[in-house]
Design a protein around this motif. Structure first.
Motif, PDB file in Angstrom:
ATOM      1  N   GLY A  24       0.784  -1.230   0.000  1.00  0.00           N
ATOM      2  CA  GLY A  24       0.000   0.000   0.000  1.00  0.00           C
ATOM      3  C   GLY A  24       0.812   1.273   0.000  1.00  0.00           C
ATOM      4  O   GLY A  24       0.393   2.270  -0.587  1.00  0.00           O
ATOM      5  N   ASP A  25       1.962   1.284   0.629  1.00  0.00           N
ATOM      6  CA  ASP A  25       2.787   2.480   0.726  1.00  0.00           C
ATOM      7  C   ASP A  25       3.629   2.632  -0.540  1.00  0.00           C
ATOM      8  O   ASP A  25       4.439   1.751  -0.851  1.00  0.00           O
ATOM      9  N   MET A  64      -6.278  -0.884  -7.311  1.00  0.00           N
ATOM     10  CA  MET A  64      -5.493  -0.635  -6.098  1.00  0.00           C
ATOM     11  C   MET A  64      -4.003  -0.604  -6.402  1.00  0.00           C
ATOM     12  O   MET A  64      -3.262   0.218  -5.869  1.00  0.00           O
ATOM     13  N   ARG A  90      -3.163   2.636  -7.912  1.00  0.00           N
ATOM     14  CA  ARG A  90      -3.198   3.702  -6.900  1.00  0.00           C
ATOM     15  C   ARG A  90      -1.921   3.709  -6.074  1.00  0.00           C
ATOM     16  O   ARG A  90      -1.371   4.765  -5.752  1.00  0.00           O
ATOM     17  N   ILE A  91      -1.421   2.516  -5.726  1.00  0.00           N
ATOM     18  CA  ILE A  91      -0.181   2.433  -4.958  1.00  0.00           C
ATOM     19  C   ILE A  91       0.986   3.026  -5.748  1.00  0.00           C
ATOM     20  O   ILE A  91       1.815   3.771  -5.223  1.00  0.00           O
ATOM     21  N   GLU A 116      -0.500  -6.036  -6.714  1.00  0.00           N
ATOM     22  CA  GLU A 116      -0.440  -5.728  -5.292  1.00  0.00           C
ATOM     23  C   GLU A 116       0.478  -6.736  -4.588  1.00  0.00           C
ATOM     24  O   GLU A 116       0.535  -7.899  -4.954  1.00  0.00           O
ATOM     25  N   ARG A 123      -5.039  -3.507   6.246  1.00  0.00           N
ATOM     26  CA  ARG A 123      -4.705  -2.546   5.200  1.00  0.00           C
ATOM     27  C   ARG A 123      -3.312  -1.942   5.426  1.00  0.00           C
ATOM     28  O   ARG A 123      -3.138  -0.724   5.505  1.00  0.00           O
ATOM     29  N   GLY A 180       0.112  -0.358   5.058  1.00  0.00           N
ATOM     30  CA  GLY A 180       0.672   0.579   4.100  1.00  0.00           C
ATOM     31  C   GLY A 180      -0.282   1.651   3.622  1.00  0.00           C
ATOM     32  O   GLY A 180       0.124   2.582   2.922  1.00  0.00           O
ATOM     33  N   TRP A 181      -1.554   1.568   3.995  1.00  0.00           N
ATOM     34  CA  TRP A 181      -2.542   2.578   3.614  1.00  0.00           C
ATOM     35  C   TRP A 181      -2.739   3.576   4.754  1.00  0.00           C
ATOM     36  O   TRP A 181      -2.311   3.344   5.880  1.00  0.00           O
ATOM     37  N   GLY A 182      -3.422   4.650   4.468  1.00  0.00           N
ATOM     38  CA  GLY A 182      -3.623   5.693   5.481  1.00  0.00           C
ATOM     39  C   GLY A 182      -4.420   5.219   6.676  1.00  0.00           C
ATOM     40  O   GLY A 182      -4.249   5.746   7.786  1.00  0.00           O
ATOM     41  N   ASP A 183      -5.312   4.235   6.475  1.00  0.00           N
ATOM     42  CA  ASP A 183      -6.129   3.730   7.582  1.00  0.00           C
ATOM     43  C   ASP A 183      -5.577   2.417   8.146  1.00  0.00           C
ATOM     44  O   ASP A 183      -6.308   1.622   8.731  1.00  0.00           O
ATOM     45  N   GLN A 184      -4.286   2.206   7.979  1.00  0.00           N
ATOM     46  CA  GLN A 184      -3.628   1.009   8.502  1.00  0.00           C
ATOM     47  C   GLN A 184      -3.909   0.838   9.995  1.00  0.00           C
ATOM     48  O   GLN A 184      -3.916   1.795  10.759  1.00  0.00           O
TER      49      GLN A 184
END
Length: 261
Positions: free
Chosen positions: A26-27, A57, A60-61, A112, A225, A227-231
């Motif tokens: 995700g990051d 996704m 987006r990454i 991913e 999730r 690596g994402w903002g809501d990890q």
């Protein structure tokens, strides 16, 4: 972003062929240098989408590393349980990618996580080998979510090495039944194997109380999730027994090696 795209990738020369690129969980900063350079060299950036018009996704990454002049090629990978729609999608994607390469394009297919670990693009790789063996393919590995979760947890004060000394490591989807999970836990305890259970999702509703009954909940690491903002990274006993997102995982260690600091 703390990285300079131009300084990182340097000069890249496009050559006809297909590169499967693992973009991590995700990051965008967890992409490897090889992944960024492969993306930078491509004339066509392909990526999976769950339905027409949807945002991928993987795309987006990797977005910070995709240039405005690169052509996008979304490929439909339906999220269904039936085998035949997925098989048709894999072969259609393989045909589209092979056609681009045959026309002289340098193509990347974004995936991913790691490109070879429970990855949809692995099926495309097999379809290409079967039906388009002349298509030149290489694979750039990516950081899998289990490694990213252990690293992120350790950085937040929850020291979680994935495997130590003679420990084994078993990465697999979360079982569908309590009986199967109990069997895995018992085998892992005997063989001193750390379990990494992926695709936890709705199964957490029964996995959580099962681990609590066996005294394994407090020491297990729950990750959502990564690596994402809501990890979310937490001891598993802090996560309620309710359905979780598809991209949730669990790390379970039932014992530690005898020789430790």
């Amino acid at each position: 972003m703390g990285l300079d795209r131009d300084l990182l990738v340097g000069a890249a020369v496009a050559a006809p062929g297909l590169t499967l690129v693992g973009v991590g969980p995700g990051d965008p900063e967890l992409l490897t240098v090889a992944a960024v350079r492969a993306i930078n060299a491509a004339t066509v950036v392909a990526y999976p989408v769950a339905e027409p018009g949807a945002e991928g996704m993987a795309a987006r990454i990797a977005a910070p590393w995709i240039a405005p002049d690169q052509r996008h090629l979304p490929l439909l990978f339906p999220m269904v349980e039936e085998a035949e729609p997925r098989r048709r999608a894999w072969h259609a994607a393989a045909a589209a990618l092979a056609a681009e390469v045959s026309a002289g394009a340098a193509v990347v297919l974004l995936c991913e996580g790691d490109a070879s670990l429970y990855a949809s693009c692995s099926y495309v790789l097999l379809a290409l080998a079967e039906r388009h063996p002349a298509c030149a393919v290489r694979v750039v590995p990516g950081i899998p979510a289990v490694a990213a979760a252990a690293a992120a947890a350790s950085g937040e004060g929850m020291a979680w090495p994935l495997a130590l000394q003679q420990e084994g490591l078993l990465i697999r989807p979360t079982p569908e039944s309590p009986e199967e999970l109990i069997g895995l836990l018992e085998q892992a305890a005997v063989t001193r194997t750390v379990l990494a259970l992926l695709k936890l999702g709705r199964r957490w509703r029964w996995v959580q109380p099962l681990l609590a009954e066996r005294g394994l909940l407090t020491a297990a690491l729950f990750a959502r999730r990564v690596g994402w903002g809501d990890q979310l990274l937490a001891a598993a006993d802090q996560v309620p027994a309710e359905a979780q997102p598809y991209f949730s995982l669990l790390l379970i260690r039932q014992s530690w090696p005898e020789v430790l600091p």
